[in-house]
Write a protein that holds these residues in place. Structure first.
Motif: not given
Lengths: 370, 370
Positions: B21-23, B28-52
Motif C-alpha cells: 500500500t505504500h506508494l 519500486y516494484l511495478t514502475n507505476f507512478l500514481g497517487t493511489a494504487g494497491v498491489a498484491v504480490v503473490m508467488p506467481e503473479r502481481v495484482f495491481l489495483i488502480v482506479d479509472f
C-alpha cells in the motif's frame, strides 16, 4: 474555539484527551506548520511536541496572535514517540484517543507496548476532520483570497499555453506564476495534459509538445494562508473542431447544472447526479469516471466528497451522503475523457452560503481559443 | 529481479503474499507512478489495483519495457478496499502480509473484518524498504544523472541569490529552474533561508528580502526518473565577516570529515561522529542538532539514516547502526545554526562504491560570495 469544539467531541467519545498525529489536523488546531509534530489535546492544555528544527519557529508562533492558547511546547528528546510516551506517563493514566486513519499499525502497537498501564489508547475516526468540514470566517477569508489570487494567475497561465511549448515547460511556468503570486506553494502537482494525453484525468505533464488542434487541460492550485484552492480550465490551440466544441459545451453544461444544485440541505449525491445527467444527455456519461468534486481546506482533498451516492453492499452499509451546509467549500469539476481522442475538464471552487452558492474562483468559462 | 527478492523475503516471513500500500514501494516494484494504487504480490503473479484515472497510463506502462512482469491489472470497482477484498477472496485463503508502517489502524481493522476467514493479515516491517537501501544499476544511473542535473541547476541558482529579492521569489526561481532542467518535480519544498531565518534548519521561504551581509541557505532537490536528489549551498551576499567565514569553514571541515568516513564496512554512526567531532573542535557541536544525512531513492528521506548511534533505553533495545554497503546513496549535510545570528549548511549526495565513496553532486564548495 476549534480546540473547544474538539474537547466536546473528545468528551462525547468518553476520552480524556486525543493524540493528534495527522499534520493537517495539527495545523488546524495550533497553526503550527511543520513536516513533523505531535499534539496531545487535554481538557485544560495542549501539549505540542516538536523537534529541534522547529524550536525557533514554534516559539515565535507562541508569541504571536496565531499561537494556540494554553499550549505547552515540548522539545523532542531522542525521538517523537519516546518523548510522547515520557510525557503521557506524567499525565494520570489517561484514556487517550489516537487518530485511527492516520496512525499506522506499527506505531500504534509500539506506543501501546511502551505505555503499558500508563494510559489506554483507543482509535477514533475523524474527530478533527469532522470539525474541518464547515469553515469558520477566517478559513473562508483565506479560501476567498486564495481563489481570487488563483484566478488572477489563471488569466496569465491560460494565455501561456501555445503550440511548441512542452507540457513540462508550461507546467513549470504555471508553478512559477503560482509562487510568484504569493502562494506558499502549489497545492498539488500541476497537470498539463494536451491532445490525447488529456484522456487521462490525472496525466503528469510530460515531454509532449503542444500543437495546433490540441485541447489542453490545465489543472493547478496553490496554498494561501495554509488553505488549498484548485482550478481547471481547458484551452483550445486554434479553432476547435465540432467534436471538441460539442464535448466542451457538454462539460460546461454539466458544471452549470452541478453549481445550480449547490445549496444548504441538498445532498452531495444530488450535486453529482446533476453533472452526470447533463453529460448523459450528450452520451458522455461513460466518459466521466471520477467524482464531481471534493472539499477544500487545509488539505487539497477533504470532506465533503461530491460523488455518486453509494449503495449498501453485503460487507458495508451505505455511507452517509453528506448533507450540504453553509460554510462548506468544495470544487465542482466535471470532465469527459475519451481514449485516443483527449479530454475536457472545467473546475471552480464554491462556497455554500445560507442562501445557496458563491463561486469563489472567477475566470471566464467559455472555451478559450489561443 | 526486485520482485524475486521480495518473494524470497515473503517466503522467509512464512507468508503467501504481500499487500503493498505504500506508494513508493508500489513504484519500486511495478514502475507505476500514481497517487493511489494497491498491489498484491503473490508467488506467481502481481495484482495491481488502480482506479479509472490511471487506466490508460497503466495499460501503456504494461505494453512498455518498464512494465513489471506477470502483472495483472485490476480496475477499482466502487472503492480500493472493496476491490482488494473481492480480489483476495478469489485467492485461496492466503496468509498475506500488510505494510505495518504504512497501513492505518482503521484500514487494517476494516480489511480484516471484510475478509473474515477468507485470508489472514499479518503486519510486516519494511520488507520492500529493506530491498531499496542498496540501489541497483538502473537506480544508480538515475541518481547519478539527477545529481549532475541538479548540480547544473545549482550553478545558475546560486548566482540568482542577490540582495533585494525575497526568499519566496528566489525559491520560485529555483523551482522553475529545477522543472525546466527536466526534473519531474521538486523532491521537497525548496528552502531559502536568509539572515537570521537561517537559524531554523527547515525554514520556509518567506517574505524577507535578501540583503547585503546575509548568509543565505539554499536547499533544493528534484526527482529524476522517479529518484530523488538533494543539494544545499550557503551563499554570502557581499564579503563575509570573520564569524561567517569561521562558521562556514567549520561546516565545510565537518562535511569533508564525514565524506572521508564513507566506505563499505563503516557504520552510519561513524560518519555522523566524524562530522560532529569536527564541529565540536570549533565549539559548534551544540549548533548541529540534526543528523548528518539520509538515504536517497524513490523517497527523499529513506534508509540509511546517517545519525548518532542510538543507545538502548528501558523501553527499547539499541536500534541497529546501519552497516554501510556499496550501492547505498545518501546525503552528507552537516550544518550549524545559531539563534538570532543565522546558519550554514552544505549538502552533497554520495554513492558508496566498493572502494570508498563517489560524490555524485559536483558544485564548488568554497563559500560563494555574490
Amino acid at each position: 474555539m476549534r480546540q473547544q469544539k474538539l474537547r466536546a467531541a473528545i468528551r462525547a467519545a468518553d476520552l480524556d484527551g486525543l493524540i493528534v498525529t495527522h499534520l493537517p489536523n495539527l495545523f488546524y488546531l495550533t497553526n503550527f506548520l511543520g513536516t513533523a509534530g505531535v499534539a496531545v489535546v487535554m481538557p485544560e492544555r495542549v501539549f505540542l511536541i516538536v523537534d529541534f528544527r522547529y524550536n525557533a519557529a514554534v516559539r515565535s508562533l507562541a508569541a504571536s496572535d496565531y499561537g494556540s492558547p494554553d499550549t505547552e511546547i515540548i522539545l523532542v528528546d531522542r525521538s517523537y514517540d519516546e518523548t510522547l510516551v515520557a510525557h503521557v506517563r506524567t499525565l494520570q493514566a489517561p484514556r487517550l484517543g489516537v487518530e485511527g486513519s492516520n496512525l499506522s499499525i506499527s506505531r500504534f502497537d509500539h506506543l501501546r507496548k511502551s505505555l503499558g498501564a500508563a494510559a489506554t489508547l483507543t482509535p477514533t475516526e475523524g474527530l478533527v476532520e469532522k470539525l474541518r468540514i464547515v469553515k469558520d470566517p477566517h478559513e473562508i477569508e483565506m479560501l476567498r483570497r486564495g481563489a481570487l489570487l488563483l484566478s488572477a494567475v489563471a488569466l496569465d497561465v491560460l494565455h501561456d499555453a501555445k503550440p511548441g511549448l512542452s507540457e513540462q515547460e508550461l507546467a513549470a511556468k504555471v508553478d512559477w506564476r503560482i509562487k510568484s503570486a504569493g502562494f506558499e506553494r502549489c497545492s498539488f502537482e500541476t497537470i498539463v495534459a494536451s491532445g490525447t494525453n488529456a484522456a487521462h484525468p490525472h496525466a503528469h505533464a510530460g515531454e509532449r509538445l503542444l500543437r495546433a488542434g490540441d485541447l489542453v487541460v490545465l489543472d493547478f492550485g496553490g496554498v494561501y494562508g495554509g488553505y488549498c484552492v484548485d482550478l481547471t480550465r481547458t484551452v483550445a490551440l486554434g479553432q476547435p473542431d465540432a467534436e471538441q466544441q460539442r464535448v466542451y459545451d457538454a462539460v460546461l453544461e454539466a458544471q452549470d447544472a452541478a453549481i445550480a444544485a449547490v445549496k444548504p440541505g441538498a445532498r452531495a449525491g444530488d450535486i453529482d447526479r446533476a453533472a452526470r445527467e447533463a453529460l448523459g444527455g450528450h452520451k458522455l456519461a461513460e466518459a466521466f469516471g471520477h467524482s464531481t468534486g471534493h472539499g477544500l481546506g487545509v488539505e487539497i482533498h477533504e470532506s465533503p466528497r461530491i460523488g455518486p451516492r453509494r449503495e449498501a453492499t453485503a460487507d458495508a452499509p451505505a455511507p452517509p451522503d453528506d448533507a450540504i451546509e453553509p460554510g462548506m467549500v468544495f470544487t465542482i469539476e466535471p470532465g469527459a475523457y475519451v481514449p485516443d481522442w483527449g479530454g475536457v475538464r472545467i473546475e471552480d471552487d464554491v462556497l455554500v452560503t445560507p442562501d445557496g452558492v458563491e463561486v469563489l474562483t472567477n475566470v471566464p468559462r467559455a472555451l478559450l481559443i489561443n
